[in-house]
Design an enzyme around this catalytic site. Structure first.
Site, short mmCIF file in Angstrom:
data_model
loop_
_atom_site.label_atom_id
_atom_site.label_comp_id
_atom_site.label_asym_id
_atom_site.label_seq_id
_atom_site.Cartn_x
_atom_site.Cartn_y
_atom_site.Cartn_z
N CYS A 96 -0.01 2.44 6.41
CA CYS A 96 0.38 1.21 6.83
C CYS A 96 0.50 0.14 5.84
CB CYS A 96 -1.01 0.62 7.63
SG CYS A 96 -2.51 0.58 6.78
N GLY A 131 0.78 -4.11 4.26
CA GLY A 131 0.75 -5.50 4.09
C GLY A 131 1.98 -5.99 4.86
N HIS A 156 -8.87 3.79 -2.45
CA HIS A 156 -7.40 3.44 -2.02
C HIS A 156 -6.88 2.44 -3.40
CE1 HIS A 156 -3.99 1.88 -0.69
NE2 HIS A 156 -4.25 0.89 0.43
N CYS A 179 0.75 -1.24 0.06
CA CYS A 179 -0.14 -0.09 -0.23
C CYS A 179 0.78 1.40 -0.03
CB CYS A 179 -0.90 -0.03 1.26
SG CYS A 179 -2.34 -1.13 1.24
#
Length: 402
Positions: free
Chosen positions: A388, A390, A358, A91
């Protein structure tokens, strides 16, 4: 070390990541190329001066495979001397791509570079690239793998965030995003997407649900209950966090980040390169950092990444005027604000991914883009952008307006 400056930043609107979304007919290569072309055209940029293009892409398969950055630069009409590379830090890929461009400038290996990202989630399904972490039983068992939605609900359980708490955050994100769109806060950076015959396909973010209420969200069922209880992922999370007796599932789609399509691109350069091109720098990239964090809970990295970059830059949280954290899930932002002791009126002031969506590989560059525009609009100085990630990571970047 040479200072790296943001010379300009653009993005397209975010389209609903479904077959009926406005950007679904536009291929990811065309989305990326239109963004690069806009960056060139609005700055009268001689692309021979661009030393590299780095684009984040989280699902680099099919239409998004085969080094989309290089091919997008060619499709956009950039000089063939401009190389490109695709980057994947899940991300945070879009932000990490900008940081990579900045690192090239700071090290003296480049004078001007572009960082950004693209994700067409309506055309290339999230997770379709596979990966041992999720699909190899030996790896998944060893690492206590759970899907991100379980991680978000685990945070809510550990911190005591109720369904009402996370829904209230989501309602406020929708309110802020709708206000920002209606009042033109995104206008400087957004470029319209055109279809194959040159008609405008989308000119503004379309995922928003203005007027969303607590009553609306209360009607939605938690999205990860079946996954947690029937597929056994709750049990895996509890093995890793035995202090938890039961996972409280509080995240439906309404307080989680939206699935959308979209790209973004940021032009970074030395001051000397800016003078040569006649482009006035908009901000200095003060510093950046990426960290690893516990991979089962997965989504707690932003605070650690922010502390690291603040320390590296000799700064304190009180030195930051605006904060942007990707709204992967409501509990992620609530945990971040608690850990960093932040006032909500300085965090995601124009809403975030819960309201706007997103597009995985592009979001980091998009939120940097939004932070820069808002610093200029409010006549403020510094912003910290973080996401944040993964598998348990976090990335953070500090910029200072010039």
């Amino acid at each position: 070390m040479t200072d790296a400056f943001i010379l300009d930043a653009v993005r397209t609107p975010r389209g609903r990541g479904r077959p009926d979304g406005s950007l679904h007919p536009i291929t990811p290569i065309e989305l990326a190329a239109q963004t690069l072309a806009a960056l060139r055209d609005r700055n009268a940029l001689d692309t021979k001066l661009v030393d590299d293009v780095t684009f984040g892409c989280v699902t680099p398969v099919g239409e998004q495979g085969a080094d989309i950055a290089r091919v997008a630069a060619l499709v956009a009409g950039y000089d063939e001397s401009v190389p490109g590379k695709q980057l994947n830090r899940f991300c945070a890929s879009g932000l990490e791509s900008v940081n990579t461009a900045a690192a090239q400038i700071m090290s003296g290996s480049s004078d001007m570079a572009i960082g950004g990202g693209v994700e067409s989630m309506s055309r290339v399904a999230m997770g379709s690239d596979g990966g041992a972490w999720a699909i190899d039983p030996r790896v998944a068992w060893q690492q206590y793998f759970v899907p991100q939605g379980i991680s978000a609900d685990l945070i809510a359980t550990l911190d005591g965030y109720t369904r009402e708490t996370v829904d209230a955050y989501a309602v406020e994100s929708q309110r802020r995003a709708a206000y920002a769109q209606q009042n033109g806060h995104f206008d400087r950076s957004i470029i319209p997407v055109k279809d194959a015959i040159g008609e405008v396909a989308l000119a503004k973010d379309e995922y928003l649900r203005p007027g969303t209420t607590m009553e609306d969200l209360a009607k939605l069922k938690p999205a990860f209950t079946q996954m947690g209880e029937d597929a056994g992922f709750d049990a895996v999370a509890i093995m890793r966090y035995p202090q938890v007796e039961q996972i409280n599932h509080v995240h439906p789609a309404g307080n989680s980040s939206g699935i959308v399509d979209g790209p973004a691109a940021v032009l970074v350069g030395r001051k000397k390169a800016a003078r040569k091109t006649g482009i006035k720098p908009r901000a200095r990239i003060v510093g950046f950092a990426s960290i690893g964090s516990e991979p089962t809970i997965m989504l707690t990295g932003p605070a650690a990444a922010s502390r690291r970059v603040l320390k590296r830059c000799g700064m304190k949280p009180s030195d930051i005027d605006l904060w942007e954290i990707n709204e992967a899930f409501a509990s992620v932002v609530l945990r971040f604000m608690r850990d960093m002791e932040l006032s909500p009126d300085k965090v995601n002031v124009n809403g975030g991914a819960i309201a706007l969506g997103h597009p995985l590989g592009a979001t980091g560059a998009i939120v940097l883009n939004i932070a820069l525009d808002e610093l200029e609009r409010r006549n403020l100085s510094t912003a910290l952008v973080t996401l944040c990630i993964g598998a348990g990571m976090g990335t953070a970047t500090i910029i200072e307006r010039v």
